[in-house]
Design a protein around this motif. Structure first.
Motif, short mmCIF file in Angstrom:
data_model
loop_
_atom_site.label_atom_id
_atom_site.label_comp_id
_atom_site.label_asym_id
_atom_site.label_seq_id
_atom_site.Cartn_x
_atom_site.Cartn_y
_atom_site.Cartn_z
N ASP A 1 -14.26 2.71 0.17
CA ASP A 1 -13.39 2.14 1.21
C ASP A 1 -14.25 1.67 2.37
O ASP A 1 -15.40 2.11 2.53
N ASP A 2 -13.70 0.79 3.20
CA ASP A 2 -14.30 0.51 4.49
C ASP A 2 -13.45 1.19 5.55
O ASP A 2 -12.25 1.44 5.33
N LEU A 3 -14.05 1.54 6.68
CA LEU A 3 -13.36 2.39 7.64
C LEU A 3 -13.96 2.23 9.03
O LEU A 3 -15.01 1.62 9.21
N LEU A 4 -13.27 2.80 10.01
CA LEU A 4 -13.79 2.92 11.37
C LEU A 4 -14.10 4.39 11.64
O LEU A 4 -13.34 5.28 11.22
N VAL A 5 -15.21 4.62 12.32
CA VAL A 5 -15.60 5.98 12.73
C VAL A 5 -15.58 6.03 14.25
O VAL A 5 -16.28 5.26 14.91
N LEU B 1 -11.76 9.34 11.62
CA LEU B 1 -12.01 8.30 10.63
C LEU B 1 -10.70 7.57 10.37
O LEU B 1 -9.67 8.19 10.13
N VAL B 2 -10.74 6.24 10.41
CA VAL B 2 -9.54 5.43 10.18
C VAL B 2 -9.76 4.63 8.90
O VAL B 2 -10.70 3.82 8.82
N VAL B 3 -8.89 4.88 7.92
CA VAL B 3 -9.09 4.32 6.58
C VAL B 3 -7.90 3.45 6.18
O VAL B 3 -6.85 3.46 6.82
N ASN B 4 -8.09 2.70 5.10
CA ASN B 4 -7.04 1.81 4.62
C ASN B 4 -5.90 2.59 3.99
O ASN B 4 -6.11 3.58 3.29
N ALA B 5 -4.68 2.08 4.21
CA ALA B 5 -3.48 2.76 3.72
C ALA B 5 -3.50 2.97 2.21
O ALA B 5 -3.11 4.04 1.71
N SER B 6 -3.98 1.97 1.48
CA SER B 6 -3.98 2.07 0.02
C SER B 6 -4.95 3.11 -0.50
O SER B 6 -4.87 3.51 -1.67
N ASN B 7 -5.86 3.56 0.36
CA ASN B 7 -6.91 4.48 -0.08
C ASN B 7 -6.83 5.86 0.56
O ASN B 7 -7.78 6.64 0.45
N ALA C 1 0.82 -1.22 0.00
CA ALA C 1 0.00 0.00 0.00
C ALA C 1 0.85 1.27 0.00
O ALA C 1 0.50 2.27 0.63
N GLY C 2 1.99 1.21 -0.71
CA GLY C 2 2.84 2.39 -0.81
C GLY C 2 3.83 2.56 0.32
O GLY C 2 4.59 3.53 0.35
N TYR C 3 3.82 1.61 1.27
CA TYR C 3 4.72 1.67 2.42
C TYR C 3 5.66 0.48 2.41
O TYR C 3 5.34 -0.58 1.87
N ASN C 4 6.82 0.64 3.05
CA ASN C 4 7.73 -0.48 3.29
C ASN C 4 7.34 -1.07 4.64
O ASN C 4 7.54 -0.42 5.68
N MET C 5 6.76 -2.27 4.64
CA MET C 5 6.14 -2.81 5.85
C MET C 5 6.72 -4.18 6.22
O MET C 5 7.12 -4.95 5.35
#
Length: 366
Positions: free
Chosen positions: A99-103, A113-119, A25-29
């Motif tokens: 996207d799916d997320l936490l509110v 709002l907590v969203v996915n890294a790729s989005n 998702a664009g990160y080195n993980m």
């Protein structure tokens, strides 16, 4: 063209721990530190800590905050009290999911709002484009670290680090308080493993201190650092969706089994069309399944009926460490979606038997 990967605040820590680092998702993980199997069992049976700081965090504040969230999310955020969180999604205009997320409701007129890294960029643009009423938006993703301390021993491992009584925080609730000497940590009884535990939102300035103190406090409980490999097998056993695999811009939340977060008590993006879809019934559904014998399902493998006709596709698949057999998620025609239905997975040219199973595929603690 060379793509520069972003790094999390504790990148060097993971390297020192011997993690295998991969682009995600664009990160080195960190994908693993020891083995996926060992790390999976550590979380199911004891406690593990994930660095998932690649996730995105947006603050939404002000008098128009709730109005914006209600318009763009499928769940009903008006039901949230301060200290409560909910799972939700951002529907698009075409019937799919942005996207799916936490509110999280931090306080009145104050949401996270907590969203996915790729989005992160896609979601930020989506929120800005729909923010026609003047809610205040702030992207704090690059200032925030997120650690998931998961497993049946997570509470015991963390309790020595805070005066907050962790045993009193219900599922999908949170407390903001001091933890491991860091002020204002969001201690959230959420996770992506089904093994119990907490997610800790920490300012980057305190990230190393919190990580090191959690690792030290967890030593008597056998804590291990856990990578993305085990995160995937853990979430798959629970049937939790992964954006980009099981849900995306083309999948309806109703098809994906997310009707429970799709509330037609208020208008939201594309709600009329989704309500009509609910009334008419969906033609395909996301199901979990377990292989009857050998064979590991993988994404994009075809799902077949007994006559060898295609009825759907695998979206996620793996070897379940807990069950010792292949498991997966996939979309099938609705008539094949009932638990107990016999299906077949096309694995390297062979049609291997499997059975649709009720989710979660492995019993968790939540």
């Amino acid at each position: 063209m060379t793509v520069t990967l972003k790094t999390v605040a504790l990148h060097e820590t993971h390297q020192q721990l011997g993690a295998k680092m991969v682009p995600f998702a664009g990160y080195n993980m960190p994908v693993r530190y020891s083995s996926d199997l060992d790390e999976h069992h550590a979380v199911r049976r004891g406690v593990g800590i994930f660095d998932v700081s690649h996730m995105g965090e947006f603050k939404v504040t002000g008098p128009q905050a709730l109005e914006l969230i209600q318009r763009v999310t499928s769940n009903d955020a008006s039901k949230l009290a301060p200290g409560k969180a909910q799972y939700s999604c951002l529907p698009n205009e075409q019937g799919g999911i942005v996207d799916d997320l936490l509110v999280y409701k931090l306080a009145e007129e104050d949401y996270l709002l907590v969203v996915n890294a790729s989005n992160i960029e896609k979601d930020w643009s989506w929120l800005q484009a729909h923010n026609t009423s003047g809610a205040t938006l702030e992207d704090i993703s690059d200032q925030t670290s997120l650690f998931a301390v998961q497993g049946p021993k997570a509470t015991a491992a963390l309790q020595t680090l805070t005066e907050v009584d962790l045993s009193t925080i219900p599922y999908y609730s949170f407390v903001q308080g001091e933890l491991a000497g860091a002020p204002g940590v969001i201690i959230s009884a959420t996770g992506y493993t089904g093994a119990g535990g907490f997610e800790l939102y920490v300012p980057n300035a305190h990230a190393r201190q919190v990580w090191e103190r959690v690792m030290a406090a967890g030593q008597p409980h056998g804590i291990k650092p856990i990578g993305l490999g085990a995160r995937d097998t853990l979430r798959l056993e629970m049937g939790y969706c992964l954006y980009g695999n099981d849900i995306d811009d083309t999948t309806s939340p109703l098809e994906a089994g997310l009707g429970w977060i799709t509330k037609f008590t208020k208008p939201f993006t594309n709600s009329a069309a989704l309500e009509a879809q609910k009334e008419a019934g969906v033609s395909k559904k996301l199901v979990g399944f377990v292989m009857d014998g050998p064979g590991i399902p993988r994404g994009h493998y075809e799902l077949l009926d007994a006559e060898g006709r295609k009825i759907g596709d695998v979206t996620s698949g793996t070897q379940s460490p807990s069950l010792g057999r292949g498991v997966g998620l996939g979309y099938v025609r609705t008539e094949f979606a009932a638990p107990g239905t016999a299906i077949f997975v096309q694995v390297r040219g062979k049609s291997l038997p499997a059975t649709v199973a009720k989710l979660p595929l492995v019993k968790g603690t939540e």
